[in-house]
Design a protein around this motif. Structure first.
Motif, mmCIF file in Angstrom:
data_model
loop_
_atom_site.group_PDB
_atom_site.id
_atom_site.type_symbol
_atom_site.label_atom_id
_atom_site.label_comp_id
_atom_site.label_asym_id
_atom_site.label_seq_id
_atom_site.Cartn_x
_atom_site.Cartn_y
_atom_site.Cartn_z
ATOM 1 N N GLY A 31 5.491 7.822 22.619
ATOM 2 C CA GLY A 31 4.242 7.410 22.014
ATOM 3 C C GLY A 31 4.269 6.111 21.231
ATOM 4 O O GLY A 31 3.628 6.005 20.192
ATOM 5 N N PHE A 32 4.986 5.111 21.699
ATOM 6 C CA PHE A 32 4.975 3.821 21.010
ATOM 7 C C PHE A 32 4.275 2.770 21.869
ATOM 8 O O PHE A 32 4.220 2.880 23.081
ATOM 9 C CB PHE A 32 6.392 3.359 20.633
ATOM 10 N N GLU A 33 3.714 1.769 21.197
ATOM 11 C CA GLU A 33 2.992 0.691 21.882
ATOM 12 C C GLU A 33 3.668 -0.665 21.720
ATOM 13 O O GLU A 33 3.460 -1.562 22.522
ATOM 14 C CB GLU A 33 1.549 0.596 21.355
ATOM 15 N N GLU A 34 4.459 -0.825 20.655
ATOM 16 C CA GLU A 34 5.092 -2.121 20.379
ATOM 17 C C GLU A 34 6.075 -2.478 21.490
ATOM 18 O O GLU A 34 6.876 -1.647 21.907
ATOM 19 C CB GLU A 34 5.845 -2.079 19.044
ATOM 20 N N PRO A 35 6.047 -3.728 21.958
ATOM 21 C CA PRO A 35 7.012 -4.155 22.977
ATOM 22 C C PRO A 35 8.430 -4.183 22.406
ATOM 23 O O PRO A 35 8.615 -4.277 21.185
ATOM 24 C CB PRO A 35 6.542 -5.550 23.359
ATOM 25 N N ILE A 36 9.397 -4.097 23.278
ATOM 26 C CA ILE A 36 10.807 -4.085 22.878
ATOM 27 C C ILE A 36 11.605 -4.974 23.827
ATOM 28 O O ILE A 36 11.281 -5.077 25.005
ATOM 29 C CB ILE A 36 11.379 -2.653 22.864
ATOM 30 N N THR A 37 12.624 -5.611 23.298
ATOM 31 C CA THR A 37 13.562 -6.383 24.103
ATOM 32 C C THR A 37 14.837 -5.572 24.240
ATOM 33 O O THR A 37 15.377 -5.082 23.244
ATOM 34 C CB THR A 37 13.870 -7.744 23.447
ATOM 35 N N TYR A 56 22.742 -0.390 19.637
ATOM 36 C CA TYR A 56 22.098 -0.359 18.330
ATOM 37 C C TYR A 56 20.676 -0.881 18.446
ATOM 38 O O TYR A 56 20.337 -1.642 19.357
ATOM 39 C CB TYR A 56 22.885 -1.139 17.261
ATOM 40 N N TYR A 57 19.853 -0.437 17.509
ATOM 41 C CA TYR A 57 18.459 -0.853 17.419
ATOM 42 C C TYR A 57 18.313 -1.822 16.264
ATOM 43 O O TYR A 57 18.819 -1.568 15.169
ATOM 44 C CB TYR A 57 17.557 0.363 17.206
ATOM 45 N N ASP A 58 17.616 -2.924 16.472
ATOM 46 C CA ASP A 58 17.333 -3.898 15.416
ATOM 47 C C ASP A 58 15.836 -3.858 15.144
ATOM 48 O O ASP A 58 15.047 -4.417 15.910
ATOM 49 C CB ASP A 58 17.765 -5.292 15.853
ATOM 50 N N PRO A 59 15.415 -3.163 14.064
ATOM 51 C CA PRO A 59 13.981 -3.020 13.795
ATOM 52 C C PRO A 59 13.299 -4.343 13.463
ATOM 53 O O PRO A 59 12.117 -4.512 13.735
ATOM 54 C CB PRO A 59 13.913 -2.049 12.619
ATOM 55 N N GLY A 60 14.024 -5.293 12.882
ATOM 56 C CA GLY A 60 13.445 -6.590 12.555
ATOM 57 C C GLY A 60 13.112 -7.421 13.781
ATOM 58 O O GLY A 60 12.121 -8.155 13.800
ATOM 59 N N SER A 63 14.435 -4.961 18.999
ATOM 60 C CA SER A 63 15.336 -5.078 20.150
ATOM 61 C C SER A 63 16.372 -3.964 20.131
ATOM 62 O O SER A 63 16.700 -3.413 19.077
ATOM 63 C CB SER A 63 16.041 -6.436 20.153
ATOM 64 N N ILE A 64 16.852 -3.659 21.317
ATOM 65 C CA ILE A 64 17.939 -2.711 21.510
ATOM 66 C C ILE A 64 19.046 -3.459 22.240
ATOM 67 O O ILE A 64 18.797 -4.099 23.262
ATOM 68 C CB ILE A 64 17.498 -1.496 22.353
ATOM 69 N N THR A 65 20.247 -3.386 21.696
ATOM 70 C CA THR A 65 21.408 -3.960 22.366
ATOM 71 C C THR A 65 22.234 -2.821 22.934
ATOM 72 O O THR A 65 22.584 -1.880 22.205
ATOM 73 C CB THR A 65 22.246 -4.804 21.387
ATOM 74 N N LEU A 66 22.512 -2.901 24.229
ATOM 75 C CA LEU A 66 23.301 -1.889 24.933
ATOM 76 C C LEU A 66 24.614 -2.523 25.391
ATOM 77 O O LEU A 66 24.602 -3.532 26.101
ATOM 78 C CB LEU A 66 22.549 -1.384 26.165
ATOM 79 N N TYR A 67 25.732 -1.954 24.988
ATOM 80 C CA TYR A 67 27.031 -2.421 25.465
ATOM 81 C C TYR A 67 27.291 -1.760 26.814
ATOM 82 O O TYR A 67 27.227 -0.538 26.932
ATOM 83 C CB TYR A 67 28.121 -2.068 24.449
ATOM 84 N N VAL A 68 27.553 -2.566 27.829
ATOM 85 C CA VAL A 68 27.582 -2.044 29.193
ATOM 86 C C VAL A 68 28.957 -2.068 29.861
ATOM 87 O O VAL A 68 29.132 -1.431 30.899
ATOM 88 C CB VAL A 68 26.562 -2.793 30.090
ATOM 89 N N ASP A 69 29.925 -2.753 29.290
ATOM 90 C CA ASP A 69 31.239 -2.869 29.929
ATOM 91 C C ASP A 69 31.951 -1.523 29.985
ATOM 92 O O ASP A 69 32.001 -0.777 29.000
ATOM 93 C CB ASP A 69 32.123 -3.854 29.165
ATOM 94 N N VAL A 85 14.204 6.263 20.590
ATOM 95 C CA VAL A 85 13.699 7.184 19.566
ATOM 96 C C VAL A 85 13.595 6.440 18.233
ATOM 97 O O VAL A 85 12.601 6.562 17.513
ATOM 98 C CB VAL A 85 14.596 8.441 19.445
ATOM 99 N N HIS A 86 14.603 5.633 17.904
ATOM 100 C CA HIS A 86 14.543 4.847 16.673
ATOM 101 C C HIS A 86 13.387 3.845 16.719
ATOM 102 O O HIS A 86 12.710 3.621 15.709
ATOM 103 C CB HIS A 86 15.856 4.117 16.425
ATOM 104 N N HIS A 87 13.147 3.258 17.877
ATOM 105 C CA HIS A 87 12.027 2.324 18.015
ATOM 106 C C HIS A 87 10.704 3.050 17.774
ATOM 107 O O HIS A 87 9.835 2.542 17.054
ATOM 108 C CB HIS A 87 12.052 1.674 19.403
ATOM 109 N N ALA A 88 10.557 4.225 18.336
ATOM 110 C CA ALA A 88 9.336 5.010 18.125
ATOM 111 C C ALA A 88 9.179 5.366 16.645
ATOM 112 O O ALA A 88 8.068 5.283 16.097
ATOM 113 C CB ALA A 88 9.360 6.278 18.990
ATOM 114 N N GLN A 89 10.278 5.715 15.988
ATOM 115 C CA GLN A 89 10.229 6.017 14.555
ATOM 116 C C GLN A 89 9.757 4.793 13.768
ATOM 117 O O GLN A 89 8.948 4.898 12.856
ATOM 118 C CB GLN A 89 11.604 6.471 14.058
ATOM 119 N N ASN A 90 10.289 3.647 14.121
ATOM 120 C CA ASN A 90 9.921 2.406 13.456
ATOM 121 C C ASN A 90 8.437 2.103 13.670
ATOM 122 O O ASN A 90 7.720 1.720 12.731
ATOM 123 C CB ASN A 90 10.791 1.262 13.950
#
Length: 95
Positions: A31-37, A56-60, A63-69, A85-90
């Motif tokens: 249920g979130f509307e804000e765009p995310i990178t 990790y999620y950066d609320p400022g 963005s979400i950074t995913l380590y993929v290696d 989930v953290h983005h939706a909370q924010n």
């Protein structure tokens, strides 16, 4: 709405496609509307650690950074789900 940025050392086009397919479902369910990178990141040193960083999620920056290696795509998607989930909370103002 989301944007993917590949800062990893490899070709992760298959993962980008799965994320694009998964994102509308996640957005509707959480249920979130804000765009995310979403940033796909490499970190050679981190990848060698059994308990290294996964994401990790950066609320400022919204963005979400995913380590993929050295990670299975299913594991990366679990990390994405957790950070969304953290983005939706924010977006709800819970932070």
């Amino acid at each position: 709405m989301h944007k993917c940025i590949n800062k990893s050392a490899g070709d992760i086009s298959h993962l980008e496609q799965v994320v694009s397919d998964f994102f509308p479902y996640s957005q509707q369910k959480l249920g979130f509307e804000e765009p995310i990178t979403i940033i796909f990141q490499s970190d050679d040193e981190n990848a060698l650690k059994m308990l290294g960083k996964t994401a990790y999620y950066d609320p400022g920056e919204l963005s979400i950074t995913l380590y993929v290696d050295n990670r299975h795509p299913k594991d990366v998607l679990r990390s994405l789900s957790h950070e969304l989930v953290h983005h939706a909370q924010n977006c709800r103002g819970d932070f």
